[in-house]
Write an enzyme that holds these catalytic residues in place. Structure first.
Site, short mmCIF file in Angstrom:
data_model
loop_
_atom_site.label_atom_id
_atom_site.label_comp_id
_atom_site.label_asym_id
_atom_site.label_seq_id
_atom_site.Cartn_x
_atom_site.Cartn_y
_atom_site.Cartn_z
N ASN A 136 0.80 -1.24 0.00
CA ASN A 136 0.00 0.00 0.00
C ASN A 136 0.83 1.29 0.00
OD1 ASN A 136 0.67 -0.60 2.66
ND2 ASN A 136 -1.14 0.41 3.48
N GLY A 144 2.81 -5.45 7.36
CA GLY A 144 1.81 -6.17 6.57
C GLY A 144 0.67 -6.62 7.46
N SER A 145 0.03 -7.71 7.08
CA SER A 145 -1.18 -8.15 7.78
C SER A 145 -0.81 -8.86 9.09
CB SER A 145 -1.98 -9.08 6.89
OG SER A 145 -1.20 -10.20 6.55
N GLU A 188 4.79 -4.20 12.08
CA GLU A 188 3.85 -3.07 11.89
C GLU A 188 2.65 -3.65 11.16
OE1 GLU A 188 4.35 0.08 12.91
OE2 GLU A 188 6.39 -0.23 13.63
N LEU A 189 1.54 -3.83 11.89
CA LEU A 189 0.41 -4.60 11.33
C LEU A 189 -0.82 -3.71 11.13
CD1 LEU A 189 1.05 -7.74 13.58
CD2 LEU A 189 2.09 -7.18 11.37
N CYS A 211 -3.11 1.55 6.63
CA CYS A 211 -3.27 0.80 7.88
C CYS A 211 -3.98 1.61 8.95
CB CYS A 211 -1.92 0.32 8.37
SG CYS A 211 -0.69 1.62 8.37
N GLU A 243 -10.15 -5.56 10.07
CA GLU A 243 -9.62 -4.46 9.26
C GLU A 243 -10.24 -4.53 7.87
OE1 GLU A 243 -5.50 -4.82 7.95
OE2 GLU A 243 -5.27 -2.67 8.27
P1 NAP Z 1 0.48 -9.04 3.53
O1 NAP Z 1 -0.36 -9.87 2.65
O2 NAP Z 1 0.67 -9.45 4.94
O3 NAP Z 1 1.91 -8.94 2.80
C1 NAP Z 1 2.95 -8.16 3.31
C2 NAP Z 1 4.28 -8.73 2.85
O4 NAP Z 1 4.47 -10.01 3.43
C3 NAP Z 1 4.36 -8.94 1.34
O5 NAP Z 1 5.65 -8.64 0.90
C4 NAP Z 1 4.07 -10.42 1.21
O6 NAP Z 1 4.56 -10.98 0.01
C5 NAP Z 1 4.80 -10.94 2.41
N1 NAP Z 1 4.40 -12.28 2.84
C6 NAP Z 1 3.32 -13.00 2.49
N2 NAP Z 1 3.33 -14.20 3.12
C7 NAP Z 1 4.46 -14.23 3.87
C8 NAP Z 1 5.03 -15.19 4.76
N3 NAP Z 1 4.45 -16.36 5.01
N4 NAP Z 1 6.19 -14.88 5.39
C9 NAP Z 1 6.78 -13.69 5.18
N5 NAP Z 1 6.29 -12.75 4.34
C10 NAP Z 1 5.14 -13.01 3.70
O7 NAP Z 1 -0.03 -7.53 3.56
P2 NAP Z 1 -0.46 -6.60 2.34
O8 NAP Z 1 -1.78 -7.07 1.83
O9 NAP Z 1 0.65 -6.41 1.38
O10 NAP Z 1 -0.62 -5.20 3.10
C11 NAP Z 1 -1.76 -4.88 3.80
C12 NAP Z 1 -1.58 -5.05 5.30
O11 NAP Z 1 -0.45 -4.32 5.75
C13 NAP Z 1 -2.75 -4.49 6.07
O12 NAP Z 1 -3.08 -5.36 7.11
C14 NAP Z 1 -2.22 -3.17 6.61
O13 NAP Z 1 -2.86 -2.70 7.75
C15 NAP Z 1 -0.80 -3.53 6.87
N6 NAP Z 1 0.01 -2.31 6.96
C16 NAP Z 1 0.49 -1.91 8.18
C17 NAP Z 1 1.24 -0.73 8.29
C18 NAP Z 1 1.80 -0.25 9.59
O14 NAP Z 1 2.72 0.55 9.57
N7 NAP Z 1 1.31 -0.71 10.73
C19 NAP Z 1 1.47 0.02 7.15
C20 NAP Z 1 0.96 -0.42 5.94
C21 NAP Z 1 0.24 -1.59 5.85
P3 NAP Z 1 3.56 -11.26 -1.24
O15 NAP Z 1 3.04 -9.94 -1.65
O16 NAP Z 1 4.45 -11.88 -2.23
O17 NAP Z 1 2.49 -12.18 -0.72
#
Ligand code: NAP
Length: 475
Positions: free
Chosen positions: A154, A230-231, A250-251, A284, A378
């Site tokens: 994002n 990420g998530s 950071e989730l 997020c 979320e």
């Molecule tokens: P995501 O699906 O969790 O993916 C994040 C990253 O993790 C991607 O690079 C993904 O790779 C990788 N990943 C996937 N499976 C993994 C595993 N088993 N082990 C290690 N890494 C893995 O999240 P997203 O959909 O990209 O982003 C949205 C989420 O991020 C939301 O929940 C949002 O709230 C959160 N977020 C939090 C913040 C904060 O600062 N707190 C800021 C921004 C976003 P692939 O893309 O190749 O699957």
């Protein structure tokens, strides 16, 4: 747009694999770039290059590291339009928001370069214990070595910089795994760092499946820290798997905003519209749950619905677009289902909800049953739900009725009520007279509960990315 190749960057060199992967514009599916899925051999080479570069990085002076980061900052501003168009193309973020992200990433680089100068330990008062008599001790902050940075789609540039900037400032080397949907800004960033004079191997970018690369990096003995954004599901999995490695997470969040009876409604509305609908709510800290005092509930809900309907929807690269697509059609269908579920459970839809492929019209719901997914989880979509309250205690309890705790906010002119809410709401950051979606890049940023562990913002991230070593001298 012509599709272009973006090889991985390993040991300062461009590396292709036998597995090309197409990156598309999520709004219309137009192919935009080709990247390459890493094999286990590529990942091993990336960790090995970073391990060698970590020795080079720790021997650079603070000023040399700071200078590289400052050069990267200048180059990023020179290349602003290229980066902004890349961010918008791969993430589907409207171009005007893509430009803001580049400016923010540049400031994160600048703050990181300043922190390289400021990185200090402390003098330890050893003789505060009788047994410490005659001892003098200091701590020095040593880099950890190799840090794996895993980032979401994002904010593909700024959230990468939030990890890479402090890691390099502290003298570490990095293996970066960007989200599969948005790998191109990360590769452009690594190229930019090479132009800024970063030693080969200090920043490696590997692309491909998150599960495969994530597990490899989390398990690898050559990696000392995982910094993940990420998530919550993936974050928890990393934490459970990482053993003794340092981990920061950071989730997500389902951010809440309180609109109190005496709030300046014009101001609150002006902040709530981008707060809820910027990047189609895929932020997020996007405003998702609004609690409005019953004296202002009808007016606020009506005006928010009107403002949401007025947002122009379109292609992310169109200068007039305020709302574009979600990252995939699957995500748009999920959010649509959550909205329909809330409506079936008794919520009222005040505006929006029509879907065309991956694009969803901004939704305003009122009277949302608290146990629906659109309130409990979320949403990560263009949805804001508004419920009314009678007493501030009720509003605070409703805000805290969440598994998450990243940021929350209140609009009120009453200082006592503002600070009561600030004390009692359980979050990492609380904003008075602003939306929870606000962030500047130097502030401490991170959550409690399912929203994560650790803080970002260069000054805070650099502490997570260094080890305070004690040196004691007995004279
Ligand atoms: P995501 O699906 O969790 O993916 C994040 C990253 O993790 C991607 O690079 C993904 O790779 C990788 N990943 C996937 N499976 C993994 C595993 N088993 N082990 C290690 N890494 C893995 O999240 P997203 O959909 O990209 O982003 C949205 C989420 O991020 C939301 O929940 C949002 O709230 C959160 N977020 C939090 C913040 C904060 O600062 N707190 C800021 C921004 C976003 P692939 O893309 O190749 O699957």
């Amino acid at each position: 747009m012509k599709s272009t190749e973006f090889p991985m960057i390993i040991g300062g060199r461009e590396v292709r694999s036998a597995q090309p992967v197409t990156v598309s514009i999520p709004f219309d599916g137009e192919p935009f770039a080709t990247v390459f899925a890493a094999s286990a051999d590529h990942l091993e080479r990336a960790v090995s290059a970073a391990t060698q570069a970590a020795r080079v990085m720790r021997d650079l002076t603070r000023d040399e590291r700071s200078t590289i980061l400052r050069r990267a900052h200048s180059l990023l501003l020179e290349r602003k339009e290229e980066f902004a168009r890349t961010i918008s193309s791969e993430s589907g973020k409207p171009l005007r928001e893509g430009r803001i992200e580049v400016d923010r990433a540049a400031s994160t680089l600048l703050f990181s370069s300043e922190e390289a100068h400021r990185l200090v330990g402390e003098v330890v008062p050893m003789d505060a214990s009788p047994a410490g008599k005659g001892r003098f001790a200091i701590t020095v902050r040593e880099p950890l070595g190799v840090i794996a940075a895993i980032t979401p789609f994002n904010f593909p540039l700024n959230l990468s910089v939030h990890k890479i900037g402090p890691a390099l400032a502290a003298g570490n080397a990095v293996v970066h795994k960007p989200a599969s949907a948005t790998p191109v800004s990360a590769i452009l960033l690594a190229r930019l760092f090479l132009d800024a004079g970063l030693p080969d191997g200090a920043l490696n970018v590997v692309t491909g499946s998150g599960g495969v690369i994530g597990d490899f990096l989390v398990d690898h003995p050559g990696i000392q820290m995982i910094t993940f954004t990420g998530s919550a599901d993936v974050g928890l999995r990393i934490r459970q798997r990482a053993g003794m490695k340092r981990v920061t997470l950071e989730l997500g969040n389902n951010s809440a905003l309180i609109i109190d009876a005496d709030a300046d409604l014009d101001d609150a509305l002006a902040r709530a519209v981008p707060g809820a609908y910027a990047h189609s709510g895929q932020v997020c800290i996007s405003v998702q749950r609004i609690f409005a005092h019953n004296r202002v509930f009808d007016e606020f809900a009506g005006r928010l619905a009107q403002a949401a309907r007025a947002l122009s929807i379109g292609h992310p690269l169109d200068e007039h677009t305020a709302v574009s697509s979600l990252i995939t059609e699957t995500e748009a269908v999920r959010v649509e289902e959550w909205v329909n579920e809330a409506v079936a459970a008794g919520a009222r839809r005040m505006s929006g909800g029509a879907r065309s492929r991956a694009t969803l019209e901004p939704v305003v719901l009122t009277n949302v049953p608290p146990r629906t997914r659109v309130f409990q989880q979320e949403a990560f979509g263009p949805v804001a739900g508004i419920n009314s309250y009678d007493s501030l205690d009720q509003a605070i309890a409703a805000v805290n009725d969440s598994p998450y705790g990243l940021q929350a906010g209140i609009f009120t002119r009453d200082l006592e009520r503002a600070f009561r809410a600030a004390r009692e709401v359980h979050v990492g950051g609380f904003l008075i007279n602003d939306v929870p979606q606000f962030r500047v890049d130097q502030m401490p940023y991170g959550g409690v509960k399912l929203s994560g562990a650790g803080r970002e913002g260069p000054r805070y991230a650099i502490e997570e990315m260094t080890e305070p070593k004690l040196i004691s001298w007995r004279g």
